[in-house]
Design a protein around this motif. Structure first.
Motif, PDB file in Angstrom:
ATOM      1  N   GLY A 153       3.728  -3.502 -10.591  1.00 41.10           N
ATOM      2  CA  GLY A 153       2.472  -3.497 -11.335  1.00 41.10           C
ATOM      3  C   GLY A 153       1.412  -4.418 -10.763  1.00 41.10           C
ATOM      4  N   MET A 154       1.726  -5.155  -9.701  1.00 39.90           N
ATOM      5  CA  MET A 154       0.778  -6.096  -9.125  1.00 39.90           C
ATOM      6  C   MET A 154       0.095  -5.557  -7.872  1.00 39.90           C
ATOM      7  SD  MET A 154       0.812  -8.586 -11.092  1.00 39.90           S
ATOM      8  CE  MET A 154       1.668  -9.813 -12.012  1.00 39.90           C
ATOM      9  N   HIS A 155       0.355  -4.309  -7.521  1.00 40.18           N
ATOM     10  CA  HIS A 155      -0.244  -3.682  -6.350  1.00 40.18           C
ATOM     11  C   HIS A 155      -0.776  -2.312  -6.747  1.00 40.18           C
ATOM     12  CE1 HIS A 155       1.452  -6.718  -3.656  1.00 40.18           C
ATOM     13  NE2 HIS A 155       2.538  -6.643  -4.412  1.00 40.18           N
ATOM     14  N   TYR A 156      -1.763  -1.840  -5.980  1.00 36.60           N
ATOM     15  CA  TYR A 156      -2.359  -0.543  -6.267  1.00 36.60           C
ATOM     16  C   TYR A 156      -1.523   0.594  -5.704  1.00 36.60           C
ATOM     17  CZ  TYR A 156      -6.828  -2.728  -7.500  1.00 36.60           C
ATOM     18  OH  TYR A 156      -7.815  -3.456  -8.078  1.00 36.60           O
ATOM     19  N   ARG A 157      -1.389   1.605  -6.500  1.00 43.72           N
ATOM     20  CA  ARG A 157      -0.929   2.920  -6.045  1.00 43.72           C
ATOM     21  C   ARG A 157      -1.609   3.897  -6.976  1.00 43.72           C
ATOM     22  NH1 ARG A 157       4.250   6.541  -5.607  1.00 43.72           N
ATOM     23  NH2 ARG A 157       3.759   7.424  -3.576  1.00 43.72           N
ATOM     24  N   GLN A 158      -2.766   4.319  -6.545  1.00 43.92           N
ATOM     25  CA  GLN A 158      -3.609   5.130  -7.397  1.00 43.92           C
ATOM     26  C   GLN A 158      -3.658   6.555  -6.861  1.00 43.92           C
ATOM     27  OE1 GLN A 158      -7.637   3.805  -7.524  1.00 43.92           O
ATOM     28  NE2 GLN A 158      -7.979   4.666  -9.538  1.00 43.92           N
ATOM     29  N   PRO A 159      -3.476   7.550  -7.732  1.00 40.78           N
ATOM     30  CA  PRO A 159      -3.606   8.930  -7.273  1.00 40.78           C
ATOM     31  C   PRO A 159      -5.007   9.180  -6.722  1.00 40.78           C
ATOM     32  CG  PRO A 159      -2.570   8.866  -9.430  1.00 40.78           C
ATOM     33  CD  PRO A 159      -3.035   7.474  -9.127  1.00 40.78           C
ATOM     34  N   TRP A 160      -5.060   9.901  -5.623  1.00 35.68           N
ATOM     35  CA  TRP A 160      -6.318  10.174  -4.931  1.00 35.68           C
ATOM     36  C   TRP A 160      -7.304  10.880  -5.841  1.00 35.68           C
ATOM     37  CZ3 TRP A 160      -9.008  14.550  -3.418  1.00 35.68           C
ATOM     38  CH2 TRP A 160      -9.950  14.368  -2.404  1.00 35.68           C
ATOM     39  N   VAL A 161      -6.836  11.857  -6.594  1.00 29.52           N
ATOM     40  CA  VAL A 161      -7.717  12.647  -7.465  1.00 29.52           C
ATOM     41  C   VAL A 161      -8.366  11.763  -8.526  1.00 29.52           C
ATOM     42  CG1 VAL A 161      -7.759  14.521  -9.163  1.00 29.52           C
ATOM     43  CG2 VAL A 161      -6.410  14.762  -7.098  1.00 29.52           C
ATOM     44  N   CYS A 162      -7.591  10.885  -9.139  1.00 30.11           N
ATOM     45  CA  CYS A 162      -8.142   9.992 -10.174  1.00 30.11           C
ATOM     46  C   CYS A 162      -9.191   9.066  -9.575  1.00 30.11           C
ATOM     47  CB  CYS A 162      -7.024   9.166 -10.814  1.00 30.11           C
ATOM     48  SG  CYS A 162      -5.812  10.142 -11.700  1.00 30.11           S
ATOM     49  N   ALA A 163      -8.909   8.519  -8.397  1.00 29.10           N
ATOM     50  CA  ALA A 163      -9.856   7.607  -7.757  1.00 29.10           C
ATOM     51  C   ALA A 163     -11.157   8.317  -7.423  1.00 29.10           C
ATOM     52  CB  ALA A 163      -9.238   7.016  -6.488  1.00 29.10           C
ATOM     53  N   VAL A 164     -11.061   9.540  -6.919  1.00 28.43           N
ATOM     54  CA  VAL A 164     -12.267  10.300  -6.562  1.00 28.43           C
ATOM     55  C   VAL A 164     -13.063  10.656  -7.817  1.00 28.43           C
ATOM     56  CG1 VAL A 164     -13.096  12.459  -5.563  1.00 28.43           C
ATOM     57  CG2 VAL A 164     -11.341  11.138  -4.384  1.00 28.43           C
ATOM     58  N   GLU A 165     -12.372  11.065  -8.876  1.00 27.29           N
ATOM     59  CA  GLU A 165     -13.071  11.378 -10.132  1.00 27.29           C
ATOM     60  C   GLU A 165     -13.795  10.152 -10.676  1.00 27.29           C
ATOM     61  OE1 GLU A 165     -10.169  12.925 -12.823  1.00 27.29           O
ATOM     62  OE2 GLU A 165     -10.235  14.927 -11.957  1.00 27.29           O
ATOM     63  N   GLU A 166     -13.143   9.006 -10.669  1.00 26.02           N
ATOM     64  CA  GLU A 166     -13.773   7.775 -11.157  1.00 26.02           C
ATOM     65  C   GLU A 166     -14.962   7.394 -10.280  1.00 26.02           C
ATOM     66  OE1 GLU A 166     -10.569   5.002 -11.264  1.00 26.02           O
ATOM     67  OE2 GLU A 166      -9.749   5.830 -13.113  1.00 26.02           O
ATOM     68  N   GLU A 167     -14.806   7.547  -8.960  1.00 27.84           N
ATOM     69  CA  GLU A 167     -15.907   7.225  -8.042  1.00 27.84           C
ATOM     70  C   GLU A 167     -17.102   8.144  -8.306  1.00 27.84           C
ATOM     71  OE1 GLU A 167     -17.460   4.809  -5.022  1.00 27.84           O
ATOM     72  OE2 GLU A 167     -15.513   4.641  -6.013  1.00 27.84           O
ATOM     73  N   LEU A 168     -16.843   9.431  -8.533  1.00 23.17           N
ATOM     74  CA  LEU A 168     -17.932  10.358  -8.843  1.00 23.17           C
ATOM     75  C   LEU A 168     -18.620   9.982 -10.152  1.00 23.17           C
ATOM     76  CD1 LEU A 168     -16.432  13.794  -7.771  1.00 23.17           C
ATOM     77  CD2 LEU A 168     -18.344  12.574  -6.728  1.00 23.17           C
ATOM     78  N   HIS A 169     -17.835   9.574 -11.137  1.00 30.80           N
ATOM     79  CA  HIS A 169     -18.412   9.147 -12.417  1.00 30.80           C
ATOM     80  C   HIS A 169     -19.297   7.914 -12.225  1.00 30.80           C
ATOM     81  CE1 HIS A 169     -18.845   8.447 -16.676  1.00 30.80           C
ATOM     82  NE2 HIS A 169     -18.414   7.211 -16.500  1.00 30.80           N
TER      83      HIS A 169
END
Length: 128
Positions: free
Chosen positions: A68-84
């Motif tokens: 829980g102390m390192h990132y492993r973020q799904p690509w789709v979620c990251a792109v959606e958040e970046e677009l938002h």
């Protein structure tokens, strides 16, 4: 259990939970670095994993551990958040642009009024 030891244990647990909260709260958009300072890499899930779509992409810390102390973020979620985030910034820029246009119009009106006042003052000076 000793009350002092129990208090220290509770404080240590609270610090861990606070750190986990900060990590999850900071995962907004596409990150470039993990909270540990390491660079994030793009990876694909192996085809043998069947709990999600094979080939699913992630942004993952180079030193990723499932603590829980390192990132492993799904690509789709990251792109959606970046677009938002970008959409929100664009809306803010459009609001600022409309304010600037209004101020420019007001500025032109004030310039015209100043020119009229200067002309009137010069008329009054010649009359006197």
């Amino acid at each position: 259990m000793d009350p002092n030891e129990e208090r220290r244990s509770m404080k240590a647990q609270k610090a861990i939970f606070d750190s986990l909260h900060f990590v999850t709260d900071s995962m907004q958009g596409i990150q470039e670095r993990c909270v540990c300072g390491r660079r994030l890499v793009r990876e694909r899930a192996p085809a043998e994993v069947f709990d999600y779509l094979p080939g699913k992409r992630f942004f993952t810390c180079k030193e990723y551990k499932d603590d829980g102390m390192h990132y492993r973020q799904p690509w789709v979620c990251a792109v959606e958040e970046e677009l938002h985030i970008m959409k929100t910034r664009l809306e803010e820029c459009e609001e600022h642009k409309s304010v600037v246009v209004k101020l420019e119009v007001e500025n032109q009106e004030l310039k015209a009024e100043v020119e009229k006042l200067i002309a009137r003052v010069s008329e009054l000076e010649y009359a006197a």
